[in-house]
Design a protein around this motif. Structure first.
Motif, PDB file in Angstrom:
ATOM      1  N   LEU A 153     -36.099 -14.250 -41.113  1.00  0.00           N
ATOM      2  CA  LEU A 153     -36.746 -15.474 -41.565  1.00  0.00           C
ATOM      3  C   LEU A 153     -38.119 -15.613 -40.932  1.00  0.00           C
ATOM      4  CD1 LEU A 153     -33.693 -17.872 -41.262  1.00  0.00           C
ATOM      5  CD2 LEU A 153     -34.552 -16.731 -43.329  1.00  0.00           C
ATOM      6  N   GLY A 154     -39.078 -16.088 -41.714  1.00  0.00           N
ATOM      7  CA  GLY A 154     -40.422 -16.317 -41.182  1.00  0.00           C
ATOM      8  C   GLY A 154     -41.061 -15.051 -40.665  1.00  0.00           C
ATOM      9  N   THR A 155     -41.862 -15.222 -39.635  1.00  0.00           N
ATOM     10  CA  THR A 155     -42.540 -14.100 -38.990  1.00  0.00           C
ATOM     11  C   THR A 155     -41.952 -13.925 -37.589  1.00  0.00           C
ATOM     12  OG1 THR A 155     -44.267 -15.678 -38.342  1.00  0.00           O
ATOM     13  CG2 THR A 155     -44.716 -14.298 -40.270  1.00  0.00           C
ATOM     14  N   PRO A 156     -42.039 -12.715 -37.028  1.00  0.00           N
ATOM     15  CA  PRO A 156     -41.425 -12.462 -35.714  1.00  0.00           C
ATOM     16  C   PRO A 156     -42.228 -13.109 -34.574  1.00  0.00           C
ATOM     17  CG  PRO A 156     -42.519 -10.485 -36.508  1.00  0.00           C
ATOM     18  CD  PRO A 156     -42.621 -11.509 -37.602  1.00  0.00           C
ATOM     19  N   ASP A 157     -42.020 -14.392 -34.413  1.00  0.00           N
ATOM     20  CA  ASP A 157     -42.694 -15.176 -33.382  1.00  0.00           C
ATOM     21  C   ASP A 157     -41.905 -16.463 -33.202  1.00  0.00           C
ATOM     22  OD1 ASP A 157     -43.373 -16.702 -35.658  1.00  0.00           O
ATOM     23  OD2 ASP A 157     -45.388 -15.869 -35.767  1.00  0.00           O
ATOM     24  N   GLU A 158     -42.560 -17.513 -32.743  1.00  0.00           N
ATOM     25  CA  GLU A 158     -41.880 -18.790 -32.539  1.00  0.00           C
ATOM     26  C   GLU A 158     -41.305 -19.354 -33.839  1.00  0.00           C
ATOM     27  OE1 GLU A 158     -40.903 -20.408 -29.775  1.00  0.00           O
ATOM     28  OE2 GLU A 158     -41.556 -18.531 -28.867  1.00  0.00           O
ATOM     29  N   LEU A 159     -41.929 -19.042 -34.971  1.00  0.00           N
ATOM     30  CA  LEU A 159     -41.413 -19.517 -36.249  1.00  0.00           C
ATOM     31  C   LEU A 159     -40.006 -18.991 -36.478  1.00  0.00           C
ATOM     32  CD1 LEU A 159     -41.661 -20.975 -38.952  1.00  0.00           C
ATOM     33  CD2 LEU A 159     -42.832 -18.934 -39.849  1.00  0.00           C
TER      34      LEU A 159
ATOM     35  N   ASN B 238     -34.266 -19.569 -36.996  1.00  0.00           N
ATOM     36  CA  ASN B 238     -32.933 -19.069 -36.630  1.00  0.00           C
ATOM     37  C   ASN B 238     -32.114 -20.148 -35.921  1.00  0.00           C
ATOM     38  OD1 ASN B 238     -33.340 -16.569 -37.772  1.00  0.00           O
ATOM     39  ND2 ASN B 238     -33.741 -15.521 -35.851  1.00  0.00           N
ATOM     40  N   SER B 239     -32.773 -20.941 -35.089  1.00  0.00           N
ATOM     41  CA  SER B 239     -32.074 -22.033 -34.403  1.00  0.00           C
ATOM     42  C   SER B 239     -31.515 -23.031 -35.403  1.00  0.00           C
ATOM     43  CB  SER B 239     -33.007 -22.746 -33.426  1.00  0.00           C
ATOM     44  OG  SER B 239     -33.371 -21.883 -32.392  1.00  0.00           O
ATOM     45  N   LEU B 240     -32.298 -23.332 -36.440  1.00  0.00           N
ATOM     46  CA  LEU B 240     -31.836 -24.247 -37.485  1.00  0.00           C
ATOM     47  C   LEU B 240     -30.626 -23.668 -38.227  1.00  0.00           C
ATOM     48  CD1 LEU B 240     -35.271 -25.414 -38.941  1.00  0.00           C
ATOM     49  CD2 LEU B 240     -33.649 -26.814 -37.626  1.00  0.00           C
ATOM     50  N   VAL B 241     -30.659 -22.362 -38.490  1.00  0.00           N
ATOM     51  CA  VAL B 241     -29.536 -21.703 -39.158  1.00  0.00           C
ATOM     52  C   VAL B 241     -28.292 -21.779 -38.279  1.00  0.00           C
ATOM     53  CG1 VAL B 241     -28.614 -19.492 -39.976  1.00  0.00           C
ATOM     54  CG2 VAL B 241     -30.953 -20.163 -40.565  1.00  0.00           C
ATOM     55  N   LEU B 242     -28.433 -21.405 -37.022  1.00  0.00           N
ATOM     56  CA  LEU B 242     -27.280 -21.379 -36.113  1.00  0.00           C
ATOM     57  C   LEU B 242     -26.691 -22.772 -35.895  1.00  0.00           C
ATOM     58  CD1 LEU B 242     -28.513 -18.740 -33.521  1.00  0.00           C
ATOM     59  CD2 LEU B 242     -26.838 -18.430 -35.357  1.00  0.00           C
ATOM     60  N   ALA B 243     -27.530 -23.799 -36.002  1.00  0.00           N
ATOM     61  CA  ALA B 243     -27.060 -25.183 -35.864  1.00  0.00           C
ATOM     62  C   ALA B 243     -26.426 -25.700 -37.158  1.00  0.00           C
ATOM     63  CB  ALA B 243     -28.219 -26.077 -35.446  1.00  0.00           C
TER      64      ALA B 243
ATOM     65  N   ASP C 256     -34.604 -27.547 -44.337  1.00  0.00           N
ATOM     66  CA  ASP C 256     -34.590 -28.376 -43.129  1.00  0.00           C
ATOM     67  C   ASP C 256     -35.709 -28.020 -42.147  1.00  0.00           C
ATOM     68  OD1 ASP C 256     -33.553 -30.589 -41.772  1.00  0.00           O
ATOM     69  OD2 ASP C 256     -32.411 -29.298 -40.424  1.00  0.00           O
ATOM     70  N   GLU C 257     -36.912 -27.849 -42.701  1.00  0.00           N
ATOM     71  CA  GLU C 257     -38.053 -27.492 -41.860  1.00  0.00           C
ATOM     72  C   GLU C 257     -38.945 -28.695 -41.573  1.00  0.00           C
ATOM     73  OE1 GLU C 257     -39.959 -23.980 -43.442  1.00  0.00           O
ATOM     74  OE2 GLU C 257     -38.025 -23.011 -43.744  1.00  0.00           O
ATOM     75  N   GLY C 258     -38.444 -29.899 -41.855  1.00  0.00           N
ATOM     76  CA  GLY C 258     -39.172 -31.109 -41.496  1.00  0.00           C
ATOM     77  C   GLY C 258     -40.050 -31.679 -42.591  1.00  0.00           C
TER      78      GLY C 258
END
Length: 122
Positions: A3-9, A14-19, A81-83
């Motif tokens: 998902l996204g780019t390999p950085d903070e995004l 991934n945190s949103l998915v895992l939650a 759910d990205e705000g």
């Protein structure tokens, strides 16, 4: 699935998915063509990858739809759910993201809308 780019995004997404909050994603059909990948299918299981390419979960595809960028529904956009507070805000953010990636998006640009669920965390 990356998902996204390999950085903070990617970390945030991934945190949103895992939650259990992010249950869909949207990709450009051209990315599939460029990477010579087939489209996902309902029931397919995939590894969700972190910034280092390590599997952090297994997700199962629960829905797949091809449509144009402007035909993406608010229901789908909100499930990312990205705000985003509106469909226009979602479209603006995704246009900016893909523009930065060198893939400008027009209203009729084909996109792939995936729905998924986490079946196992690593």
């Amino acid at each position: 699935m990356e998902l996204g780019t390999p950085d903070e995004l990617r970390v945030r997404l991934n945190s949103l998915v895992l939650a259990g909050r992010k249950t869909v994603t949207t990709g450009l059909l051209d990315e599939y063509v460029e990477e010579t990948e087939g489209l996902e299918f309902v029931g397919e299981r995939m590894a969700l990858l972190d910034n280092d390419g390590r599997a952090i979960a297994t997700v199962e595809i629960t829905g797949m739809e091809q449509t144009s960028f402007t035909e993406v529904t608010w229901e789908h956009a909100a499930a990312e759910d990205e705000g985003d507070a509106s469909l226009d805000e979602w479209r603006d953010g995704h246009r900016r993201f893909w523009e930065r990636e060198g893939m400008p998006v027009e209203d009729d640009t084909p996109v792939v809308c995936l729905a998924f669920r986490v079946v196992a965390a690593s």
